[in-house]
Design a protein around this motif. Structure first.
Motif, PDB file in Angstrom:
ATOM      1  N   ASN A 280       0.819  -1.207   0.000  1.00  0.00           N
ATOM      2  CA  ASN A 280       0.000   0.000   0.000  1.00  0.00           C
ATOM      3  C   ASN A 280       0.853   1.258   0.000  1.00  0.00           C
ATOM      4  O   ASN A 280       1.935   1.284   0.583  1.00  0.00           O
ATOM      5  CB  ASN A 280      -0.907   0.019   1.233  1.00  0.00           C
ATOM      6  CG  ASN A 280      -2.189  -0.756   1.017  1.00  0.00           C
ATOM      7  OD1 ASN A 280      -2.893  -0.533   0.039  1.00  0.00           O
ATOM      8  ND2 ASN A 280      -2.491  -1.658   1.924  1.00  0.00           N
TER       9      ASN A 280
ATOM     10  N   TYR B 274       2.183  -0.687 -14.656  1.00  0.00           N
ATOM     11  CA  TYR B 274       0.878  -0.204 -15.097  1.00  0.00           C
ATOM     12  C   TYR B 274       0.730  -0.335 -16.619  1.00  0.00           C
ATOM     13  O   TYR B 274      -0.297  -0.784 -17.140  1.00  0.00           O
ATOM     14  CB  TYR B 274       0.699   1.270 -14.734  1.00  0.00           C
ATOM     15  CG  TYR B 274       0.820   1.625 -13.278  1.00  0.00           C
ATOM     16  CD1 TYR B 274      -0.024   1.085 -12.318  1.00  0.00           C
ATOM     17  CD2 TYR B 274       1.788   2.545 -12.854  1.00  0.00           C
ATOM     18  CE1 TYR B 274       0.077   1.444 -10.978  1.00  0.00           C
ATOM     19  CE2 TYR B 274       1.899   2.912 -11.521  1.00  0.00           C
ATOM     20  CZ  TYR B 274       1.048   2.355 -10.584  1.00  0.00           C
ATOM     21  OH  TYR B 274       1.161   2.719  -9.262  1.00  0.00           O
TER      22      TYR B 274
ATOM     23  N   TRP C 278      -7.720  -4.250 -12.972  1.00  0.00           N
ATOM     24  CA  TRP C 278      -8.694  -3.607 -12.106  1.00  0.00           C
ATOM     25  C   TRP C 278      -9.110  -4.494 -10.936  1.00  0.00           C
ATOM     26  O   TRP C 278      -9.720  -4.014  -9.979  1.00  0.00           O
ATOM     27  CB  TRP C 278      -9.893  -3.170 -12.946  1.00  0.00           C
ATOM     28  CG  TRP C 278      -9.405  -2.282 -14.036  1.00  0.00           C
ATOM     29  CD1 TRP C 278      -9.208  -2.605 -15.349  1.00  0.00           C
ATOM     30  CD2 TRP C 278      -8.948  -0.943 -13.879  1.00  0.00           C
ATOM     31  NE1 TRP C 278      -8.672  -1.545 -16.027  1.00  0.00           N
ATOM     32  CE2 TRP C 278      -8.499  -0.504 -15.157  1.00  0.00           C
ATOM     33  CE3 TRP C 278      -8.876  -0.063 -12.802  1.00  0.00           C
ATOM     34  CZ2 TRP C 278      -7.999   0.773 -15.358  1.00  0.00           C
ATOM     35  CZ3 TRP C 278      -8.379   1.208 -13.009  1.00  0.00           C
ATOM     36  CH2 TRP C 278      -7.944   1.614 -14.285  1.00  0.00           C
TER      37      TRP C 278
ATOM     38  N   PHE D 143      -5.136  -3.717  -8.739  1.00  0.00           N
ATOM     39  CA  PHE D 143      -4.719  -2.420  -8.216  1.00  0.00           C
ATOM     40  C   PHE D 143      -5.855  -1.764  -7.427  1.00  0.00           C
ATOM     41  O   PHE D 143      -6.996  -1.718  -7.884  1.00  0.00           O
ATOM     42  CB  PHE D 143      -4.304  -1.484  -9.351  1.00  0.00           C
ATOM     43  CG  PHE D 143      -2.984  -1.827  -9.970  1.00  0.00           C
ATOM     44  CD1 PHE D 143      -1.793  -1.534  -9.318  1.00  0.00           C
ATOM     45  CD2 PHE D 143      -2.923  -2.447 -11.211  1.00  0.00           C
ATOM     46  CE1 PHE D 143      -0.568  -1.850  -9.891  1.00  0.00           C
ATOM     47  CE2 PHE D 143      -1.700  -2.770 -11.787  1.00  0.00           C
ATOM     48  CZ  PHE D 143      -0.523  -2.472 -11.123  1.00  0.00           C
ATOM     49  N   LYS D 144      -5.513  -1.250  -6.262  1.00  0.00           N
ATOM     50  CA  LYS D 144      -6.472  -0.499  -5.445  1.00  0.00           C
ATOM     51  C   LYS D 144      -6.339   0.970  -5.814  1.00  0.00           C
ATOM     52  O   LYS D 144      -5.291   1.586  -5.595  1.00  0.00           O
ATOM     53  CB  LYS D 144      -6.193  -0.700  -3.967  1.00  0.00           C
ATOM     54  CG  LYS D 144      -7.209  -0.054  -3.025  1.00  0.00           C
ATOM     55  CD  LYS D 144      -6.853  -0.331  -1.568  1.00  0.00           C
ATOM     56  CE  LYS D 144      -7.843   0.290  -0.593  1.00  0.00           C
ATOM     57  NZ  LYS D 144      -9.134  -0.422  -0.568  1.00  0.00           N
ATOM     58  N   THR D 145      -7.393   1.561  -6.344  1.00  0.00           N
ATOM     59  CA  THR D 145      -7.320   2.922  -6.868  1.00  0.00           C
ATOM     60  C   THR D 145      -8.216   3.909  -6.122  1.00  0.00           C
ATOM     61  O   THR D 145      -8.140   5.109  -6.398  1.00  0.00           O
ATOM     62  CB  THR D 145      -7.703   2.946  -8.359  1.00  0.00           C
ATOM     63  OG1 THR D 145      -9.021   2.397  -8.522  1.00  0.00           O
ATOM     64  CG2 THR D 145      -6.719   2.131  -9.187  1.00  0.00           C
TER      65      THR D 145
ATOM     66  N   MET E 199      -6.949   7.411  -7.670  1.00  0.00           N
ATOM     67  CA  MET E 199      -5.789   7.278  -8.543  1.00  0.00           C
ATOM     68  C   MET E 199      -6.256   6.872  -9.934  1.00  0.00           C
ATOM     69  O   MET E 199      -6.826   5.794 -10.117  1.00  0.00           O
ATOM     70  CB  MET E 199      -4.822   6.242  -7.976  1.00  0.00           C
ATOM     71  CG  MET E 199      -4.407   6.545  -6.548  1.00  0.00           C
ATOM     72  SD  MET E 199      -3.370   5.258  -5.844  1.00  0.00           S
ATOM     73  CE  MET E 199      -3.328   5.787  -4.131  1.00  0.00           C
TER      74      MET E 199
ATOM     75  N   LEU F 194      -5.511   5.632 -13.479  1.00  0.00           N
ATOM     76  CA  LEU F 194      -4.468   4.878 -14.176  1.00  0.00           C
ATOM     77  C   LEU F 194      -4.708   4.980 -15.677  1.00  0.00           C
ATOM     78  O   LEU F 194      -5.124   4.029 -16.335  1.00  0.00           O
ATOM     79  CB  LEU F 194      -4.468   3.414 -13.707  1.00  0.00           C
ATOM     80  CG  LEU F 194      -4.414   3.189 -12.191  1.00  0.00           C
ATOM     81  CD1 LEU F 194      -4.285   1.695 -11.878  1.00  0.00           C
ATOM     82  CD2 LEU F 194      -3.274   3.966 -11.546  1.00  0.00           C
TER      83      LEU F 194
ATOM     84  N   ALA G 260      -0.710   3.486  -6.728  1.00  0.00           N
ATOM     85  CA  ALA G 260      -1.751   2.457  -6.622  1.00  0.00           C
ATOM     86  C   ALA G 260      -1.091   1.142  -6.239  1.00  0.00           C
ATOM     87  O   ALA G 260      -0.317   0.580  -7.013  1.00  0.00           O
ATOM     88  CB  ALA G 260      -2.510   2.322  -7.935  1.00  0.00           C
TER      89      ALA G 260
ATOM     90  N   ASN H 299     -13.539   1.184  -8.406  1.00  0.00           N
ATOM     91  CA  ASN H 299     -12.233   1.526  -8.960  1.00  0.00           C
ATOM     92  C   ASN H 299     -12.378   2.713  -9.906  1.00  0.00           C
ATOM     93  O   ASN H 299     -13.460   3.295 -10.029  1.00  0.00           O
ATOM     94  CB  ASN H 299     -11.609   0.314  -9.670  1.00  0.00           C
ATOM     95  CG  ASN H 299     -12.457  -0.175 -10.837  1.00  0.00           C
ATOM     96  OD1 ASN H 299     -13.008   0.632 -11.599  1.00  0.00           O
ATOM     97  ND2 ASN H 299     -12.583  -1.479 -11.007  1.00  0.00           N
TER      98      ASN H 299
END
Length: 699
Positions: free
Chosen positions: A319, A351, A363, A366-368, A391, A393, A473, A570
């Protein structure tokens, strides 16, 4: 160079090897040396020691070494502002045989030493040697005897695999040793790989098929041995061993294909939804830990025997430092699945290598979005449960956000739209896998926001850099909402091998045999699972933080923080602003290989200068391994094996590029304390030249 009668290794007493048992009752026994020796002369003692082998693998995920030796210094991850293991990423002079300490320039006392992996794996090898020596003597029942031997050969093979992959040639001890032994012959790398392969072959022969002796999801089986046998054969046939492996390549690749096929047939098909591999973790020993796709895992649960010194700490490392972003809108706690230790920051490559539109893995990994659980400033329209961190991306060719000002919120009484307001977000109702209202309508202000690209430039590292970016992210494969304290041990298993990798191993073997059509078939099996299915909500996100729903701490303010922090959404549509909201299926299947590859792969291949058919295919496999296996504890090993570590680190990891050196950093330094403890046969110390000959090149 082969050194005879010059070197040694610290091995461990019988008492020492017994205390690694994972069985709590066994640990409570009065462990005198005499009692332990007697106990191992019984079938029950050997069976207990066999069970203890599962405890040896938990070590890998108990501390900072989990990522330092496996993920840092590669194309996928670099360090953020926390510098605990910086030297493993930058390859500076602190990465050496002595290990890094605050006295030698480490940021703190938690820095990983090269000796830690070395020492711990020989504990497991000692246990395995005892089982292999004693089981034929004391176990009369053929089934239980073969079961114990299969486990012992597998664990010994696995530990020597890890040692050889990291250090090159290492000491091979295959018989029980009494006390401390300090003079050995150093084998060649060829001899080490022969030992690894031999052990895995014996385990493969002895395992009873897919019989889950100690519990499904944990027990090693014939398919587990097949997977690692295939990996070992592929390693011997790969570039790192090209000085001596030419006589092995053809036979090794064909055998690897054969045993991979066993594992695929025995444990297939792949789990249909990528979310089920990691994201849909609902709590201790939940269903997704029992998936047939999982071939090996380090077992953890709520029992005290899996916690403590080598408990699961992996939730700490992926994180960003979300709680320190300006304004403090998102407070950390057990209601969020991971701690914000900001160790592993994805590179631009990690990414960009994804198809941002069609690859659901991006998706689902990644934690956005983080929900605001702390309204830090008055006078703004952010409420608890609104997005607090967002975030975006996007891709390099996206020009949507060129004129936007992103970053962390700074108090400004004259706030205007061009001073940080994110005007392309509107929160809808909470997302579900198939429904929810997140679109790109305007109107929602977000206090902390980030975008990957503006004006065609990668700008993500410029947000919240002090001096290195801690705003990124992170990935969710280790998140755990079942913890009983903010910094308590995680209770979820750590996946160490799964069937999707077996497909990619077999595909790489086909590539090396110039059978590109067969390779494409295996690659497409993996990519079909990755594409969006009809009816999926592409805005939906979840992770193992959902286990907090079943956590006894989920009451009062903590319950509110959980609801407000985890919005199940997300930034798919913000990141792909030209895509209309859809629940249609997507496609990722290749129709040509290795020509006419997807645009994201062609960009990578151009950066690394891959032009021949073989190089294009190999680097595509490395890209696909990132998309499928990102953060799964093996990237350094994979790049070292394929001779691509230096090239790809220099291309994609700015922090590593200046320090990494060819012909040195493909291997780790041999621990100096080990070398200094070696003796000649006559009991004298090694000379300086003999010590230098033991050390790997460049250290």
């Amino acid at each position: 160079m082969k050194l005879k009668n010059k070197i040694g290794i610290y091995l461990f007493s019988l008492l020492g090897l017994l205390i690694v048992s994972c069985n709590k009752d066994f640990l409570d026994e009065e462990l005198t040396t005499q009692y332990s020796t007697d106990y191992l002369d019984t079938p029950e003692g050997i069976e207990e020691l066999t069970r203890s082998l599962y405890g040896n693998i938990r070590w890998h995920f108990g501390y900072e070494w989990a990522y330092g030796m496996t993920l840092y210094g590669t194309d996928e991850f670099t360090n953020a502002n926390d510098l605990t293991n910086e030297m493993w990423n930058t390859y500076d002079n602190r990465l050496g045989p002595l290990g890094a300490t605050p006295e030698t320039g480490a940021a703190n006392k938690n820095a990983t030493s090269p000796a830690q992996l070395w020492d711990q794996l020989y504990y497991g090898i000692s246990s395995a040697n005892t089982i292999i020596a004693k089981a034929p003597e004391v176990m009369t029942d053929e089934v239980t005897r073969n079961r114990s031997l299969a486990h012992a050969y597998f664990l010994r093979g696995y530990n020597y695999y890890r040692l050889t992959a990291q250090y090159g040639s290492v000491v091979l001890q295959t018989e029980p040793a009494e006390g401390v032994v300090r003079n050995f012959t150093r084998p060649t790398a060829e001899e080490c790989w022969e030992q690894v392969i031999s052990d895995f072959r014996k385990a493969y022969e002895l395992f009873e098929g897919e019989v889950f002796t100690y519990g499904k999801g944990i027990t090693w089986t014939k398919a587990t041995a097949a997977h690692f046998l295939a990996k070992a054969l592929l390693f011997r046939a790969s570039e790192r061993n090209q000085d001596w492996n030419s006589s092995y390549i053809d036979a090794d690749l064909k055998e690897a294909i054969e045993v991979s096929t066993y594992a695929i047939n025995a444990r297939g098909p792949l789990t249909p939804d990528y979310n089920d591999l990691y994201s849909n973790w609902t709590g201790v020993d939940c269903e997704i830990e029992q998936l047939d796709e999982i071939l090996m895992a380090a077992g953890h649960n709520a029992d005290g025997s899996t916690n403590g010194r080598f408990g699961n700490r992996t939730y700490n490392y992926f994180n960003p430092q979300f709680s320190s972003f300006s304004g403090g809108w998102v407070r950390r706690g057990v209601w969020i699945g991971g701690m914000d230790f900001q160790r592993c920051r994805p590179t631009e490559y990690s990414y960009a290598v994804f198809d941002h539109v069609n690859d659901s893995r991006m998706w689902k990994t990644f934690k956005t979005v983080y929900g605001a659980n702390n309204v830090a400033e008055e006078g703004h329209d952010v409420q608890p449960g609104d997005p607090g961190i967002v975030m975006i991306l996007n891709t390099k060719d996206d020009r949507t956000y060129d004129n936007y000002t992103f970053g962390a919120f700074v108090q400004n009484p004259d706030w205007t739209d061009d001073q940080g307001r994110l005007a392309e977000w509107k929160i809808g109702e909470r997302q579900t896998p198939t429904s929810g209202g997140l679109t790109s309508e305007t109107g929602q202000w977000v206090p902390n926001s980030l975008v990957l690209y503006q004006n065609g430039e990668y700008v993500a590292p410029t947000f919240k850099n002090q001096p290195i970016c801690n705003f990124f992210a992170g990935i969710n494969k280790t998140d755990d909402g079942s913890r009983q304290a903010e910094k308590g041990d995680a209770h979820r298993d750590v996946t160490m091998a799964r069937l999707a990798e077996t497909y990619l191993v077999r595909a790489e073997c086909y590539i090396r045999l110039n059978q590109f059509g067969q390779a494409m078939n295996d690659i497409n099996e993996v990519r079909r699972r990755a594409q969006w299915k009809s009816g999926e909500n592409r805005s939906y996100y979840t992770d193992g933080g959902m286990a907090f729903e079943n956590n006894a701490l989920n009451t009062g303010t903590a319950a509110e923080n959980y609801i407000n922090s985890n919005l199940n959404m997300n930034t798919y549509y913000l990141s792909n602003p030209d895509i209309a909201v859809t629940t249609e299926a997507s496609s990722l299947e290749l129709t040509s290989f290795p020509n006419d590859l997807p645009e994201e792969d062609e960009d990578v291949l151009a950066r690394v200068g891959a032009s021949s058919q073989y190089e294009r295919a190999l680097h595509f496999i490395l890209n696909e391994r990132t998309r499928e296996l990102l953060g799964e504890w093996q990237r350094w090993e994979t790049l070292s094996r394929t001779g691509t570590l230096v090239r790809r680190a220099q291309a994609f990891n700015p922090e590593a590029a200046a320090g990494i050196t060819a012909n040195k950093h493909e291997l780790r330094p041999i621990p100096q304390a080990f070398i200094d403890g070696l003796l000649n046969d006559d009991g004298t110390n090694l000379s300086a030249s003999d010590k230098a000959a033991w050390q790997n090149q460049g250290y």
